[in-house]
Design an enzyme around this catalytic site. Structure first.
Site, PDB file in Angstrom:
ATOM      1  N   LEU A  31      -6.617  -4.006  -5.445  1.00 13.76           N
ATOM      2  CA  LEU A  31      -7.687  -4.302  -6.399  1.00 13.76           C
ATOM      3  C   LEU A  31      -8.394  -3.042  -6.884  1.00 13.76           C
ATOM      4  O   LEU A  31      -9.554  -3.093  -7.286  1.00 13.76           O
ATOM      5  CB  LEU A  31      -8.706  -5.242  -5.748  1.00 13.76           C
ATOM      6  N   GLY A  32      -7.727  -1.900  -6.811  1.00 11.31           N
ATOM      7  CA  GLY A  32      -8.329  -0.649  -7.269  1.00 11.31           C
ATOM      8  C   GLY A  32      -9.593  -0.325  -6.505  1.00 11.31           C
ATOM      9  O   GLY A  32      -9.614  -0.342  -5.278  1.00 11.31           O
ATOM     10  N   GLY A  35     -10.771  -2.375  -3.438  1.00  6.29           N
ATOM     11  CA  GLY A  35     -10.000  -2.451  -2.201  1.00  6.29           C
ATOM     12  C   GLY A  35      -8.727  -3.257  -2.348  1.00  6.29           C
ATOM     13  O   GLY A  35      -7.984  -3.090  -3.300  1.00  6.29           O
ATOM     14  N   GLY A  61      -1.947   4.363  -6.226  1.00  2.00           N
ATOM     15  CA  GLY A  61      -1.199   3.204  -5.734  1.00  2.00           C
ATOM     16  C   GLY A  61      -0.020   3.617  -4.875  1.00  2.00           C
ATOM     17  O   GLY A  61       0.247   3.014  -3.829  1.00  2.00           O
ATOM     18  N   ASP A  62       0.687   4.647  -5.310  1.00  2.00           N
ATOM     19  CA  ASP A  62       1.806   5.158  -4.512  1.00  2.00           C
ATOM     20  C   ASP A  62       1.320   5.705  -3.186  1.00  2.00           C
ATOM     21  O   ASP A  62       1.962   5.515  -2.147  1.00  2.00           O
ATOM     22  CB  ASP A  62       2.554   6.254  -5.277  1.00  2.00           C
ATOM     23  N   ARG A  95      -8.231  14.618  -4.962  1.00  2.00           N
ATOM     24  CA  ARG A  95      -7.433  15.821  -5.188  1.00  2.00           C
ATOM     25  C   ARG A  95      -6.785  15.743  -6.559  1.00  2.00           C
ATOM     26  O   ARG A  95      -6.503  14.662  -7.048  1.00  2.00           O
ATOM     27  CB  ARG A  95      -6.325  15.917  -4.134  1.00  2.00           C
ATOM     28  N   GLY A  97      -3.652  16.044  -8.929  1.00  2.65           N
ATOM     29  CA  GLY A  97      -2.198  15.988  -8.873  1.00  2.65           C
ATOM     30  C   GLY A  97      -1.697  14.922  -7.927  1.00  2.65           C
ATOM     31  O   GLY A  97      -2.143  14.824  -6.788  1.00  2.65           O
TER      32      GLY A  97
END
Length: 116
Positions: A31-32, A35, A61-62, A95, A97
């Site tokens: 849910l971004g 959570g 997401g990865d 971070r 990248g």
């Protein structure tokens, strides 16, 4: 997968139950910033996102999925693995990248310092 938009907590519950009937043991819906949602066939549980200073959300997401899979492969239960993955994703967005991922040690520190 279920043929309709998911907008409310009731929609999330219904979607999780429909997907569970398709065969998976666990349904995890990310849910971004809100959570993620876990349904194990009997219990619904929402896990909050950990606080983060968003710098770059590409790869979040990865980062979450990879951390979750890694902790499950190490034998952690689903709830512990989700907490770890939420912290990992929070640190990852702080971070720049998508390939600049946090260390395991940094995740463990954040887990200890954050109460959920």
């Amino acid at each position: 997968m279920i043929g309709k938009a998911i907008r409310t907590p009731d929609d999330i519950r219904q979607a999780a139950e429909i997907m569970h009937q398709m065969g998976p043991q666990y349904i995890l819906i990310t849910l971004g910033k809100d959570g993620c949602w876990l349904f194990d066939g009997s219990t619904h549980q929402q896990f909050p996102a950990y606080p983060a200073v968003n710098i770059d959300t590409s790869g979040a997401g990865d980062a979450f999925n990879g951390a979750l899979a890694a902790r499950l492969a190490c034998g952690e239960n689903i709830a512990s693995a989700i907490h770890y993955a939420c912290v990992f994703a929070a640190l990852a967005v702080e971070r720049e990248g998508a390939a600049n991922m946090p260390s395991h040690e940094l995740v463990l520190k954040r887990l200890v310092c954050t109460k959920y």
